[in-house]
Design a protein around this motif. Sequence first.
Motif, PDB file in Angstrom:
ATOM      1  N   VAL A 145       0.839  -1.203   0.000  1.00  0.00           N
ATOM      2  CA  VAL A 145       0.000   0.000   0.000  1.00  0.00           C
ATOM      3  C   VAL A 145       0.871   1.248   0.000  1.00  0.00           C
ATOM      4  CG1 VAL A 145      -1.699   1.334   1.317  1.00  0.00           C
ATOM      5  CG2 VAL A 145      -1.994  -1.133   1.039  1.00  0.00           C
ATOM      6  N   TYR A 149       0.814   3.940  -3.054  1.00  0.00           N
ATOM      7  CA  TYR A 149       0.353   5.297  -2.769  1.00  0.00           C
ATOM      8  C   TYR A 149       1.463   6.331  -2.967  1.00  0.00           C
ATOM      9  CZ  TYR A 149      -1.938   9.180  -0.408  1.00  0.00           C
ATOM     10  OH  TYR A 149      -2.495  10.402  -0.131  1.00  0.00           O
ATOM     11  N   TYR A 154      -0.945   6.021  -6.906  1.00  0.00           N
ATOM     12  CA  TYR A 154      -2.349   5.622  -6.862  1.00  0.00           C
ATOM     13  C   TYR A 154      -3.025   6.266  -5.667  1.00  0.00           C
ATOM     14  CZ  TYR A 154      -1.452   1.935 -10.281  1.00  0.00           C
ATOM     15  OH  TYR A 154      -1.124   1.245 -11.412  1.00  0.00           O
ATOM     16  N   ASP A 155      -4.331   6.551  -5.781  1.00  0.00           N
ATOM     17  CA  ASP A 155      -5.056   7.029  -4.613  1.00  0.00           C
ATOM     18  C   ASP A 155      -5.675   5.825  -3.894  1.00  0.00           C
ATOM     19  OD1 ASP A 155      -7.578   6.386  -5.825  1.00  0.00           O
ATOM     20  OD2 ASP A 155      -7.745   8.395  -6.673  1.00  0.00           O
ATOM     21  N   HIS A 156      -6.238   6.054  -2.724  1.00  0.00           N
ATOM     22  CA  HIS A 156      -6.735   4.942  -1.911  1.00  0.00           C
ATOM     23  C   HIS A 156      -7.910   4.208  -2.563  1.00  0.00           C
ATOM     24  CE1 HIS A 156      -4.000   5.463   1.369  1.00  0.00           C
ATOM     25  NE2 HIS A 156      -4.263   6.756   1.397  1.00  0.00           N
ATOM     26  N   ILE A 159      -6.237   1.900  -5.048  1.00  0.00           N
ATOM     27  CA  ILE A 159      -5.545   0.816  -4.342  1.00  0.00           C
ATOM     28  C   ILE A 159      -6.547  -0.201  -3.823  1.00  0.00           C
ATOM     29  CG2 ILE A 159      -4.120   0.248  -2.322  1.00  0.00           C
ATOM     30  CD1 ILE A 159      -2.802   3.047  -2.712  1.00  0.00           C
ATOM     31  N   GLU A 167     -11.692   0.806   0.906  1.00  0.00           N
ATOM     32  CA  GLU A 167     -10.866   2.012   0.833  1.00  0.00           C
ATOM     33  C   GLU A 167     -10.319   2.371   2.215  1.00  0.00           C
ATOM     34  OE1 GLU A 167     -11.290   6.652  -0.601  1.00  0.00           O
ATOM     35  OE2 GLU A 167     -12.710   5.169  -1.384  1.00  0.00           O
ATOM     36  N   SER A 170      -7.230   0.411   2.924  1.00  0.00           N
ATOM     37  CA  SER A 170      -6.063   0.978   2.255  1.00  0.00           C
ATOM     38  C   SER A 170      -5.519   2.156   3.049  1.00  0.00           C
ATOM     39  CB  SER A 170      -6.424   1.418   0.835  1.00  0.00           C
ATOM     40  OG  SER A 170      -5.340   2.076   0.228  1.00  0.00           O
ATOM     41  N   ARG A 171      -6.401   3.033   3.494  1.00  0.00           N
ATOM     42  CA  ARG A 171      -5.970   4.199   4.269  1.00  0.00           C
ATOM     43  C   ARG A 171      -5.302   3.771   5.579  1.00  0.00           C
ATOM     44  NH1 ARG A 171      -7.956   8.805   2.124  1.00  0.00           N
ATOM     45  NH2 ARG A 171      -9.759   8.626   0.770  1.00  0.00           N
ATOM     46  N   TYR A 174      -1.898   2.292   4.982  1.00  0.00           N
ATOM     47  CA  TYR A 174      -0.948   3.355   4.664  1.00  0.00           C
ATOM     48  C   TYR A 174      -0.495   4.081   5.927  1.00  0.00           C
ATOM     49  CZ  TYR A 174       0.936   7.782   3.145  1.00  0.00           C
ATOM     50  OH  TYR A 174       1.748   8.862   2.982  1.00  0.00           O
TER      51      TYR A 174
END
Length: 187
Positions: A145, A149, A154-156, A159, A167, A170-171, A174
């Motif tokens: 991730v 990122y 890539y944005d969340h 991803i 999502e 993913s956040r 990260y």
Amino acid sequence: MNPQPLALEQTHYIDKHLPLVEACRRGDRKAQYEIYRLYAKAMFNVAVRIVNHVGEAEDVLQDAFLDAFQKIHDFRQTSTFGAWLKQIVINRALNHLRNRKVQLIDIEEAADIPDDATYDEEGIELNIQRVQNAIQQLPDGFRTVLCLYLLEGYDHEEIAEILGVAESTSRTQYIRAKKRLLEILKQ
């Protein structure tokens, strides 16, 4: 008189390597070698950041170039050849991780990590080799991730779609990867 609706045109990128790509479409082995020579190092770096293993990254790279040369007729110039190839490498690397059964921790399943710890990002002496070594020490899910990122852009949402997770997962991955990376760098 009714005005005609405007037709949407696909954007085509001017690619300085287009003559080589055209030669590859004709099966020219020298052109394939030249494309490989031009892009191998950068694509290897993408693969190794994701799979975190030199030998596996080499396998991913070879498979990605084979895919690219077999599917070169599908390249439509809606991006540069390098961007198109990079997407193939990323997809190959992610498939490799899936085959390795990398599991991302969902928020509900994750152990609580205290958010009260503060990090003096300014006080950490960062250099490229230290950061690369620290990234390699991250668990696969965190590293994947973080690389997608920070390094691949890539944005969340993207991803999450690529990895088949929420999502918010993913956040969270990260944020935790970034905290763990800073902890490693402080050591």
